[in-house]
Write a protein that holds these residues in place. Structure first.
Motif, PDB file in Angstrom:
ATOM      1  N   CYS A   1      54.809  81.571  20.636  1.00 15.88           N
ATOM      2  CA  CYS A   1      54.046  82.671  21.255  1.00 15.88           C
ATOM      3  C   CYS A   1      53.302  82.197  22.505  1.00 15.88           C
ATOM      4  O   CYS A   1      52.206  82.675  22.811  1.00 15.88           O
ATOM      5  CB  CYS A   1      53.081  83.302  20.248  1.00 15.88           C
ATOM      6  N   GLY A   2      53.917  81.246  23.219  1.00 14.53           N
ATOM      7  CA  GLY A   2      53.319  80.749  24.454  1.00 14.53           C
ATOM      8  C   GLY A   2      52.106  79.876  24.251  1.00 14.53           C
ATOM      9  O   GLY A   2      51.398  79.560  25.216  1.00 14.53           O
ATOM     10  N   GLN A   3      51.866  79.455  23.015  1.00 15.26           N
ATOM     11  CA  GLN A   3      50.642  78.708  22.698  1.00 15.26           C
ATOM     12  C   GLN A   3      50.892  77.200  22.685  1.00 15.26           C
ATOM     13  O   GLN A   3      50.439  76.486  21.806  1.00 15.26           O
ATOM     14  CB  GLN A   3      50.093  79.180  21.349  1.00 15.26           C
ATOM     15  N   PHE A   4      51.652  76.734  23.673  1.00 17.79           N
ATOM     16  CA  PHE A   4      51.876  75.306  23.880  1.00 17.79           C
ATOM     17  C   PHE A   4      51.171  74.905  25.172  1.00 17.79           C
ATOM     18  O   PHE A   4      51.180  75.656  26.152  1.00 17.79           O
ATOM     19  CB  PHE A   4      53.367  75.000  24.018  1.00 17.79           C
ATOM     20  N   CYS A   5      50.615  73.704  25.183  1.00 14.72           N
ATOM     21  CA  CYS A   5      49.968  73.233  26.412  1.00 14.72           C
ATOM     22  C   CYS A   5      50.984  73.001  27.525  1.00 14.72           C
ATOM     23  O   CYS A   5      50.610  72.935  28.696  1.00 14.72           O
ATOM     24  CB  CYS A   5      49.182  71.951  26.140  1.00 14.72           C
ATOM     25  N   THR A   6      52.279  72.893  27.176  1.00 16.13           N
ATOM     26  CA  THR A   6      53.316  72.699  28.190  1.00 16.13           C
ATOM     27  C   THR A   6      54.116  73.972  28.450  1.00 16.13           C
ATOM     28  O   THR A   6      55.187  73.913  29.050  1.00 16.13           O
ATOM     29  CB  THR A   6      54.272  71.576  27.748  1.00 16.13           C
TER      30      THR A   6
END
Length: 471
Positions: A262-267
């Motif tokens: 859900c786009g919740q990666f630091c990269t």
């Protein structure tokens, strides 16, 4: 489902730090084979408790059993990897310069450069990786491998999981080596960073929270290193040659990276640079179509969801910004958002430089290499830059690579930035504001170096040199 936290009291924080400080001398002198065995025992215990831990993690984070099982295995892999590394000498690096007769500069005494553990480390667990960047995650593994006890501040997004993993670790490690404190507000974190027993801190989270704690670490009577991994927009530069050859596949791959977790990666890639030509326009259309077909899962918690909603709301209707995609939420999951602008608008509007944590991306159309480099420079600091199509040795590509290296800790020439390998050559940390110290990494085996301090031994007795070799 989450359980409301009761903040650890000031006395409890102090007691945890005191216990870590009491354990530090013995843990720092633990023979390397014994320390490595304990790291492997932690990995074994974590995997043995999988059937209890993964459902608990899923209840609290909504990340799903497939993702969480993989993350649990990654965490065990890291622990075993650090065990291998310290057995190979990474925690006991020695550089020995034999004595040379005579006065300096030609002559010198014998100097032996070694490394010693810095002492108790405060580790702030992350919301988006409840195993791999949490109680027994990479920062904890690196600190324990270095010979440093750890006081973990549990993340309020997964408190029950944090307690369960801390209890598991306490059954393996010597008393005091790993402590857990809790708190939903700022008071516990500030108290932890301020405690005089803490010698270093590691943090993964928001720019605002990280900067506040970084300031506290530097305001102490005795400042300590604060290794914060903060926000990152992770630009992808898609050159026309790559898009003409493989645009449809790259659009599908990039869309998957944008919505992964859900786009919740630091990269997570939050910025894409394309040229004003037909291959690029076709790629952007295909990217929007691929995002429209994606189905992100629920976000980690209501606070992150509210921040995401506010972030995309700032971009919709903004002067010079076109909304290409704005999918409605599907039950608890947000829809993906895609925006487009030109380089002049991007350079003039600092809001467009900010990370939107979630499934959102901004496409910037650039006219040429010079404009590309100006947009990258405006980002200032990022964990990654991806360059598609820079495969041949040309003056333009050399300039582009130099521009990417100036702002990023990792430069990719294929694939997408999500997915960070745990290996000796990894660099997960870039210039400000992506991290507080771009000279270090929070992923990979070089992460241990953050928690080791160099000491030069001059004319050291033979027993001490021998002891270093046997540790």
């Amino acid at each position: 489902m989450t359980t409301p936290l009761t903040d650890s009291s000031a006395e409890q924080v102090r007691a945890a730090c005191a216990a870590a400080a009491a354990a530090a001398p013995a843990w720092g002198l633990t023979p390397i084979p014994q320390r490595a065995a304990l790291l492997r025992a932690l990995a074994d215990a974590l995997q043995a408790a999988r059937e209890a831990l993964v459902p608990l993690a899923d209840e609290e984070t909504h990340l799903g059993p497939v993702r969480l099982n993989g993350e649990l295995d990654r965490t065990a892999f890291q622990l075993r990897g650090f065990a291998d590394q310290i057995e190979a000498g990474r925690a006991q690096p020695v550089q020995d310069d034999e004595a040379v007769p005579g006065a300096p500069p030609a002559g010198r005494p014998r100097l032996t450069r070694v490394a010693v553990p810095v002492g108790p480390v405060a580790n702030f667990a992350a919301s988006n990786f409840p195993f791999a960047f949490s109680v027994l995650g990479g920062d904890t593994a690196a600190a324990l491998a270095a010979g440093c006890p750890v006081v973990v501040k549990a993340h309020p997004g997964h408190p029950r999981l944090s307690r369960a993993v801390a209890e598991l670790a306490a059954a393996v490690l010597p008393a005091g080596v790993l402590q857990l404190v809790e708190g939903a507000g700022t008071a516990v974190g500030v108290a932890l960073v301020r405690d005089p027993a803490i010698a270093a801190a590691a943090f993964t989270g928001s720019v605002r929270g990280g900067v506040a704690l970084w300031k506290e670490a530097n305001a102490r009577p005795r400042p300590i290193p604060f290794y914060g991994e903060l926000g990152s927009v992770n630009p992808v530069v898609a050159l026309p040659s790559a898009l003409a050859a493989n645009g449809a596949a790259l659009a599908t791959q990039l869309a998957g990276s944008i919505v992964l977790g859900c786009g919740q990666f630091c990269t997570s890639p939050g910025l894409v640079l394309v040229r004003d030509d037909e291959p690029s326009r076709s790629f952007v259309r295909q990217l929007a179509e691929a995002l429209a077909a994606a189905n992100p899962h629920a976000m980690l918690n209501a606070g992150i969801r509210a921040n995401f909603n506010a972030g995309v709301a700032r971009l919709h209707g903004r002067t010079g910004v076109k909304s290409l995609l704005a999918l409605p939420a599907r039950e608890a999951a947000p829809g993906a958002h895609l925006f487009a602008t030109d380089a002049a608008t991007f350079l003039a509007d600092e809001v467009l430089h900010e990370e939107v944590f979630g499934p959102s991306c901004v496409v910037v159309t650039v006219r040429d290499l010079d404009e590309t480099l100006r947009v990258l420079a405006a980002v200032e600091g990022t964990l990654t830059v991806t360059l598609w199509g820079a495969d041949e040795d040309t003056p333009a590509h050399r300039r582009l690579v130099a521009g990417a290296q100036a702002i990023a800790g990792r430069v990719l020439f294929a694939g997408v930035p999500t997915g960070v390998a745990v290996t000796a050559a990894q660099q997960h940390g870039g210039p400000w504001p992506s991290s507080t110290n771009g000279f270090t990494t929070s992923v990979g085996y070089a992460a241990i170096e953050r928690f080791l301090r160099p000491v030069a031994l001059q004319d050291a007795p033979a027993w001490l040199i021998a002891a270093r070799g046997q540790a």
